[in-house]
Design an enzyme around this catalytic site. Structure first.
Site, mmCIF file in Angstrom:
data_model
loop_
_atom_site.group_PDB
_atom_site.id
_atom_site.type_symbol
_atom_site.label_atom_id
_atom_site.label_comp_id
_atom_site.label_asym_id
_atom_site.label_seq_id
_atom_site.Cartn_x
_atom_site.Cartn_y
_atom_site.Cartn_z
ATOM 1 N N ARG A 176 0.977 -1.293 0.064
ATOM 2 C CA ARG A 176 -0.367 0.352 -0.004
ATOM 3 C C ARG A 176 0.770 1.178 -0.013
ATOM 4 O O ARG A 176 0.435 2.212 -0.226
ATOM 5 C CB ARG A 176 -1.272 0.445 1.204
ATOM 6 C CG ARG A 176 -2.258 -1.306 0.805
ATOM 7 C CD ARG A 176 -2.840 -1.496 2.260
ATOM 8 N NE ARG A 176 -4.618 -2.327 1.763
ATOM 9 C CZ ARG A 176 -5.336 -2.619 2.764
ATOM 10 N NH1 ARG A 176 -4.849 -2.236 4.127
ATOM 11 N NH2 ARG A 176 -6.518 -3.115 1.721
ATOM 12 N N GLU A 217 -5.393 -3.012 17.026
ATOM 13 C CA GLU A 217 -4.392 -1.493 16.297
ATOM 14 C C GLU A 217 -4.271 -0.732 17.012
ATOM 15 O O GLU A 217 -3.271 -0.264 17.187
ATOM 16 C CB GLU A 217 -6.104 -0.886 15.186
ATOM 17 C CG GLU A 217 -4.723 0.096 14.803
ATOM 18 C CD GLU A 217 -6.418 1.358 13.065
ATOM 19 O OE1 GLU A 217 -5.230 2.055 12.690
ATOM 20 O OE2 GLU A 217 -6.933 0.626 13.391
#
Length: 562
Positions: free
Chosen positions: A288, A376
């Site tokens: 990405r 996360e």
């Protein structure tokens, strides 16, 4: 109001629900608190993508192959202990979710596994390409509802972690709909609040992901790691207007159907940048960070689309095949005036995920005894860039680990809570009466624009220094006494508390980005292009006497290290 529990889990997304389940299965009483609605906030419920795990259902695979891909994407900065745990335990959690009837897609009797960017083979499971996250959240909600010992509290914003004699012992919270102050005594606290992408103007996050957990951890005495690494999803939807659909929906269809990224000249450009990734063979395997770089560079060179991104085209795919792949999504797109067989859409990078976070050991414990983190909210496992598909896997794996270890910690201790540990924060909330400050909602928008323009995917020393100065000015403007509208449901006070957290976290990101004078993974310095071997180190952030401090340490490369 005062509550007592053995384990407090802050955040009711995928990681938080898994932590609560595992803590309850270990025998602890649990309060599962979320500032939105438990099971319906955070990132997991919004995820439409795939989940990486080396199941080997359709092609031979092993978790160590998954680990190799994870470490490669992390550009030398992964904590190998956490990365190995993620990859080794991932298959077990996927099969556990399967036994809970999540509905993983199947083919010929096997769980179907798709190819995703950065993986050396098809490895990623899914429910369907638009409903994986909602299916996961629904399944976990059902399990949480069915398990005794878990008290679910929605609309509860945790303001500070309570610490007594250096150990976490609970928290102070604000009930958002009533304005009531709530104190919670707990023998262990788990931070599962997700990431920080709300700091950016264009983001794929829910509104409650402004980095709360990072700020809570810092103020409690814990450390953060790898804060400079913010992942931008390269093909967030840009134009035409798309209503009622996730802006990051395009990726699975892109690699399923071979969607092409085109510049203003209607020319594919991805292979122009593939040489930057030594593992690329020209297929759609750019990670990405590299895809984000490619689009930004095309826009910078004047070859961007009209709205300032790139075109994503499926026009080379037969219309019948598009319908087979997209199913009813084709009709939802048509309602938005989009016909993929006849027109491309415009896409551009969008803040999507954060590799950094709370620094933990292999037990998911911070340096503050009794304070854990998962999902996360923790940092270190992904290094400089997260491998596609690892996000929900880490929610499962790290959530379960944090819940189990927090419960074991809690069950071995007597309650250490004292009202003295929450008094300062209670007094802060009770003092909320100021009306002489800036418009808090407008200030949040200013902060988001600042981070996007100065601390985005491509940075320079000049932009980062400007951001540091501006962040300190905003911090001074909002002051250290809460602004409020003095109503039971007080949006001004909530925005002030959000700004308190967001500014601290934004300063952490900016300081780490300014210090790292190289380009690595999701951190790209235009004034320091390329990797620098001397920077194969992690940066650690702490809060000491109200000031942010940075230190450096070598990554943990031995996955068997204690």
């Amino acid at each position: 109001m005062h509550l007592e529990t053995e384990v407090l889990v802050i955040g009711g997304g995928g990681a938080g629900m898994y932590a609560a389940l595992e803590a309850a299965r270990t025998g602890a009483s649990v309060v599962l608190a979320d500032r939105s609605i438990v099971g319906r906030g955070g990132a997991t419920v919004m995820a439409q993508m795939t989940v990486a795990a080396a199941l080997g259902e359709q092609v031979p695979d092993h978790w160590e192959y998954h680990l190799a891909d994870t470490l490669a994407a992390g550009r030398g900065l992964c904590d190998a202990r956490l990365a190995a745990m993620l990859c080794e335990e991932g298959p077990h959690r996927i099969r556990e979710m399967d036994s809970w009837k999540v509905g993983w897609a199947r083919e010929d009797g096997h769980i179907k596994q798709a190819q995703a960017p950065g993986h050396d083979r098809p490895r990623c499971v899914y429910v369907d390409f638009l409903s994986t996250g909602p299916a996961v959240s629904r399944t976990l909600r059902g399990r949480v509802n069915a398990v005794g010992g878990i008290r679910r509290i929605s609309e509860l914003a945790i303001v500070d972690i309570a610490v007594r004699d250096g150990e976490a012992c609970g928290a102070t919270a604000l009930h958002l709909s009533t304005g009531q102050i709530v104190t919670i005594g707990a023998k262990a606290v788990v931070i599962a609040t997700g990431g920080l992408t709300r700091l950016y103007r264009r983001n794929s996050a829910s509104a409650n992901m402004g980095g709360d957990g990072y700020a809570l951890a810092l103020r409690a005495g814990a450390e953060l790691i790898d804060m400079e690494f913010v992942q931008f999803f390269p093909i967030g939807h840009l134009a035409p207007r798309l209503v009622g659909m996730d802006p990051i929906m395009w990726d699975p269809f892109r690699y399923k159907l071979g969607g092409k990224l085109l510049n203003a000249e209607m020319r594919e450009f991805e292979t122009d940048y593939a040489a930057r990734d030594t593992r690329s063979d020209g297929r759609y395997v750019l990670t990405r960070d590299l895809a984000t770089y490619a689009i930004f560079k095309e826009v910078e060179a004047g070859r961007g689309s009209p709205a300032g991104g790139a075109y994503l085209s499926f026009q080379h795919v037969p219309e019948a095949e598009i319908r087979r792949a997209f199913g009813p999504v084709v009709d939802r797109l048509a309602a938005n005036g989009i016909n993929l067989a006849a027109q491309p859409v415009e896409v551009a990078p969008i803040a999507h995920y954060h590799m950094g976070g709370v620094r933990v050991d292999e037990r998911m414990c911070t340096r503050v005894p009794g304070l854990f983190a998962c999902g996360e909210a923790l940092g270190g496992a992904n290094g400089a860039n997260r491998l596609s598909g690892n996000a929900i896997t880490e929610a499962f794996v790290f959530g379960a680990r944090a819940g189990q270890n927090a419960a074991e910690h809690a069950l071995a201790r007597s309650n250490g809570y004292s009202a003295d540990a929450t008094r300062c924060t209670v007094d802060l909330l009770r003092s909320a009466s100021r009306r002489d400050g800036p418009n808090t909602a407008a200030t949040i928008a200013t902060l988001q624009a600042l981070m996007s323009d100065k601390v985005g995917p491509f940075r320079t020393g000049r932009t980062l220094q400007a951001a540091e100065t501006a962040l300190m000015e905003i911090t001074s403007e909002i002051g250290d006494r809460p602004l409020a509208a003095e109503s039971p449901c007080d949006p001004v006070l909530v925005d002030w508390l959000d700004l308190r957290n967001m500014l601290l976290v934004a300063r952490s990101v900016t300081a780490a980005a300014l210090a790292r004078t190289e380009s690595r993974g999701a951190h790209q310095r235009e004034d320091h292009p390329g990797l620098d071997a001397a920077w194969e180190i992690n940066q650690i952030v702490s809060l000491e006497s109200g000031r942010l401090r940075l230190r450096r340490q070598a990554p943990t490369i031995d996955r068997n290290a204690a």
